[in-house]
Design a protein around this motif. Sequence first.
Motif, PDB file in Angstrom:
ATOM      1  N   GLN A   1      -2.540  -0.618  -4.540  1.00  0.00           N
ATOM      2  CA  GLN A   1      -3.087  -0.165  -3.265  1.00  0.00           C
ATOM      3  C   GLN A   1      -2.455   1.165  -2.867  1.00  0.00           C
ATOM      4  O   GLN A   1      -1.228   1.314  -2.892  1.00  0.00           O
ATOM      5  CB  GLN A   1      -2.847  -1.213  -2.173  1.00  0.00           C
ATOM      6  CG  GLN A   1      -3.580  -2.517  -2.439  1.00  0.00           C
ATOM      7  CD  GLN A   1      -3.459  -3.516  -1.306  1.00  0.00           C
ATOM      8  OE1 GLN A   1      -2.860  -3.249  -0.262  1.00  0.00           O
ATOM      9  NE2 GLN A   1      -4.032  -4.694  -1.499  1.00  0.00           N
ATOM     10  N   LEU A   2      -3.302   2.109  -2.497  1.00  0.00           N
ATOM     11  CA  LEU A   2      -2.857   3.447  -2.135  1.00  0.00           C
ATOM     12  C   LEU A   2      -3.437   3.857  -0.788  1.00  0.00           C
ATOM     13  O   LEU A   2      -4.536   3.443  -0.418  1.00  0.00           O
ATOM     14  CB  LEU A   2      -3.313   4.461  -3.191  1.00  0.00           C
ATOM     15  CG  LEU A   2      -2.897   4.202  -4.642  1.00  0.00           C
ATOM     16  CD1 LEU A   2      -3.511   5.248  -5.552  1.00  0.00           C
ATOM     17  CD2 LEU A   2      -1.385   4.175  -4.788  1.00  0.00           C
TER      18      LEU A   2
ATOM     19  N   GLY B   1     -13.890   5.059  -1.323  1.00  0.00           N
ATOM     20  CA  GLY B   1     -12.644   4.636  -0.703  1.00  0.00           C
ATOM     21  C   GLY B   1     -12.845   3.805   0.549  1.00  0.00           C
ATOM     22  O   GLY B   1     -13.949   3.697   1.069  1.00  0.00           O
TER      23      GLY B   1
ATOM     24  N   GLN C   1       0.867  -1.174   0.000  1.00  0.00           N
ATOM     25  CA  GLN C   1       0.000   0.000   0.000  1.00  0.00           C
ATOM     26  C   GLN C   1       0.905   1.225   0.000  1.00  0.00           C
ATOM     27  O   GLN C   1       1.595   1.494   0.986  1.00  0.00           O
ATOM     28  CB  GLN C   1      -0.941   0.022   1.194  1.00  0.00           C
ATOM     29  CG  GLN C   1      -1.945   1.176   1.119  1.00  0.00           C
ATOM     30  CD  GLN C   1      -2.883   1.233   2.311  1.00  0.00           C
ATOM     31  OE1 GLN C   1      -2.542   0.809   3.412  1.00  0.00           O
ATOM     32  NE2 GLN C   1      -4.077   1.758   2.096  1.00  0.00           N
TER      33      GLN C   1
ATOM     34  N   MET D   1      -5.918  10.675  -9.533  1.00  0.00           N
ATOM     35  CA  MET D   1      -6.275   9.346 -10.033  1.00  0.00           C
ATOM     36  C   MET D   1      -6.988   9.436 -11.375  1.00  0.00           C
ATOM     37  O   MET D   1      -6.717   8.655 -12.294  1.00  0.00           O
ATOM     38  CB  MET D   1      -7.165   8.610  -9.017  1.00  0.00           C
ATOM     39  CG  MET D   1      -6.418   8.064  -7.823  1.00  0.00           C
ATOM     40  SD  MET D   1      -7.403   6.842  -6.885  1.00  0.00           S
ATOM     41  CE  MET D   1      -8.671   7.910  -6.190  1.00  0.00           C
TER      42      MET D   1
ATOM     43  N   PHE E   1      -4.048   7.603   0.974  1.00  0.00           N
ATOM     44  CA  PHE E   1      -3.973   9.047   0.910  1.00  0.00           C
ATOM     45  C   PHE E   1      -4.008   9.598   2.345  1.00  0.00           C
ATOM     46  O   PHE E   1      -4.940   9.320   3.099  1.00  0.00           O
ATOM     47  CB  PHE E   1      -5.134   9.616   0.107  1.00  0.00           C
ATOM     48  CG  PHE E   1      -5.190   9.109  -1.304  1.00  0.00           C
ATOM     49  CD1 PHE E   1      -4.056   9.091  -2.105  1.00  0.00           C
ATOM     50  CD2 PHE E   1      -6.375   8.636  -1.847  1.00  0.00           C
ATOM     51  CE1 PHE E   1      -4.103   8.623  -3.413  1.00  0.00           C
ATOM     52  CE2 PHE E   1      -6.437   8.167  -3.145  1.00  0.00           C
ATOM     53  CZ  PHE E   1      -5.295   8.155  -3.926  1.00  0.00           C
TER      54      PHE E   1
ATOM     55  N   PRO F   1      -7.532   2.124  -8.523  1.00  0.00           N
ATOM     56  CA  PRO F   1      -6.852   1.292  -7.537  1.00  0.00           C
ATOM     57  C   PRO F   1      -7.755   0.923  -6.362  1.00  0.00           C
ATOM     58  O   PRO F   1      -8.899   1.385  -6.241  1.00  0.00           O
ATOM     59  CB  PRO F   1      -5.721   2.200  -7.071  1.00  0.00           C
ATOM     60  CG  PRO F   1      -6.323   3.573  -7.147  1.00  0.00           C
ATOM     61  CD  PRO F   1      -7.229   3.544  -8.354  1.00  0.00           C
ATOM     62  N   ASP F   2      -7.217   0.114  -5.484  1.00  0.00           N
ATOM     63  CA  ASP F   2      -7.801  -0.197  -4.189  1.00  0.00           C
ATOM     64  C   ASP F   2      -7.229   0.855  -3.237  1.00  0.00           C
ATOM     65  O   ASP F   2      -6.069   0.778  -2.855  1.00  0.00           O
ATOM     66  CB  ASP F   2      -7.380  -1.619  -3.797  1.00  0.00           C
ATOM     67  CG  ASP F   2      -8.100  -2.155  -2.574  1.00  0.00           C
ATOM     68  OD1 ASP F   2      -8.993  -1.473  -2.048  1.00  0.00           O
ATOM     69  OD2 ASP F   2      -7.758  -3.282  -2.148  1.00  0.00           O
ATOM     70  N   TRP F   3      -8.034   1.859  -2.856  1.00  0.00           N
ATOM     71  CA  TRP F   3      -7.463   2.981  -2.122  1.00  0.00           C
ATOM     72  C   TRP F   3      -8.185   3.228  -0.802  1.00  0.00           C
ATOM     73  O   TRP F   3      -9.345   2.868  -0.625  1.00  0.00           O
ATOM     74  CB  TRP F   3      -7.452   4.256  -2.957  1.00  0.00           C
ATOM     75  CG  TRP F   3      -8.799   4.787  -3.388  1.00  0.00           C
ATOM     76  CD1 TRP F   3      -9.520   4.408  -4.491  1.00  0.00           C
ATOM     77  CD2 TRP F   3      -9.576   5.797  -2.730  1.00  0.00           C
ATOM     78  NE1 TRP F   3     -10.694   5.127  -4.568  1.00  0.00           N
ATOM     79  CE2 TRP F   3     -10.759   5.976  -3.504  1.00  0.00           C
ATOM     80  CE3 TRP F   3      -9.399   6.561  -1.583  1.00  0.00           C
ATOM     81  CZ2 TRP F   3     -11.757   6.898  -3.142  1.00  0.00           C
ATOM     82  CZ3 TRP F   3     -10.389   7.476  -1.221  1.00  0.00           C
ATOM     83  CH2 TRP F   3     -11.535   7.641  -2.000  1.00  0.00           C
TER      84      TRP F   3
END
Length: 257
Positions: A164-165, A220, A137, A190, A167, A197-199
């Motif tokens: 994976q992110l 999210g 991530q 994005m 923020f 992504p999966d964020w």
Amino acid sequence: MTALPALMVAPNGARLTKADHPALPMTLPEIVTCARACHAAGADGLHLHLRDSTGAHLLDAGAYREAVQEISGQLPAMAVQITTEAVGKYEPPHQREVALNSGAALVSASIRELCRDPADVTRAFYEDCAAQGIAIQHILYDRADGELLAKTLPAELLATSDLQLLFVLGRYATDQNSNPHDLDDFLDWMGAHDLSPDWAVCAFGQNETASLAYAAQKGGKCRVGFENSRVHADGTMAKDNAERVKAVRTAIGASPA
């Protein structure tokens, strides 16, 4: 890749102690007890920081392996993600070694920390993690971190939905207090790169609950806990991490999907 949990708890972080809150877990038994309470309150993941015998931040592959096995053995339904946070103590080669050899399927890592080494070294590390099924991530503190990630990550890893992110909202504000709309620039980034992504979001200060509810509205996932905030939306001090999890779970449930 193992997907991100919908609601991850980050109960302690790298720097805080019981002087910051008496219910902050520092030892592994305390972390297990906290994780159990947070799971009962609605968290399905744990962001794991370990401490050494003096209470200082610890990155150690063997210690992580033992801790992940202990937590997973007692709470098999709770995903465990380890941190590679440097805290001014560790260099990228050590961070990479811990990520690759801890046995964890979920790892968080700051792109700006890892890119203290040349981009090709960091890029090869991400490829090694992908080959081993380790989900990184990527921690992004601002849009510039996103652009750095886009330049560093191999194109096939950037474009995948497995990306994976995290923020981070409010970390570098004067008072470290987030604003829900701090997320908007990340959402725009994005979109500019056509990423899906999966964020997830974490948010500092009293606006943690509102920021996470806003993130949930935007599709999210959320990370809550004493690492980022120890107060509720009304400014009152939370009794423990589980109380923060419950408050955010309620706020997310009240937010339109």
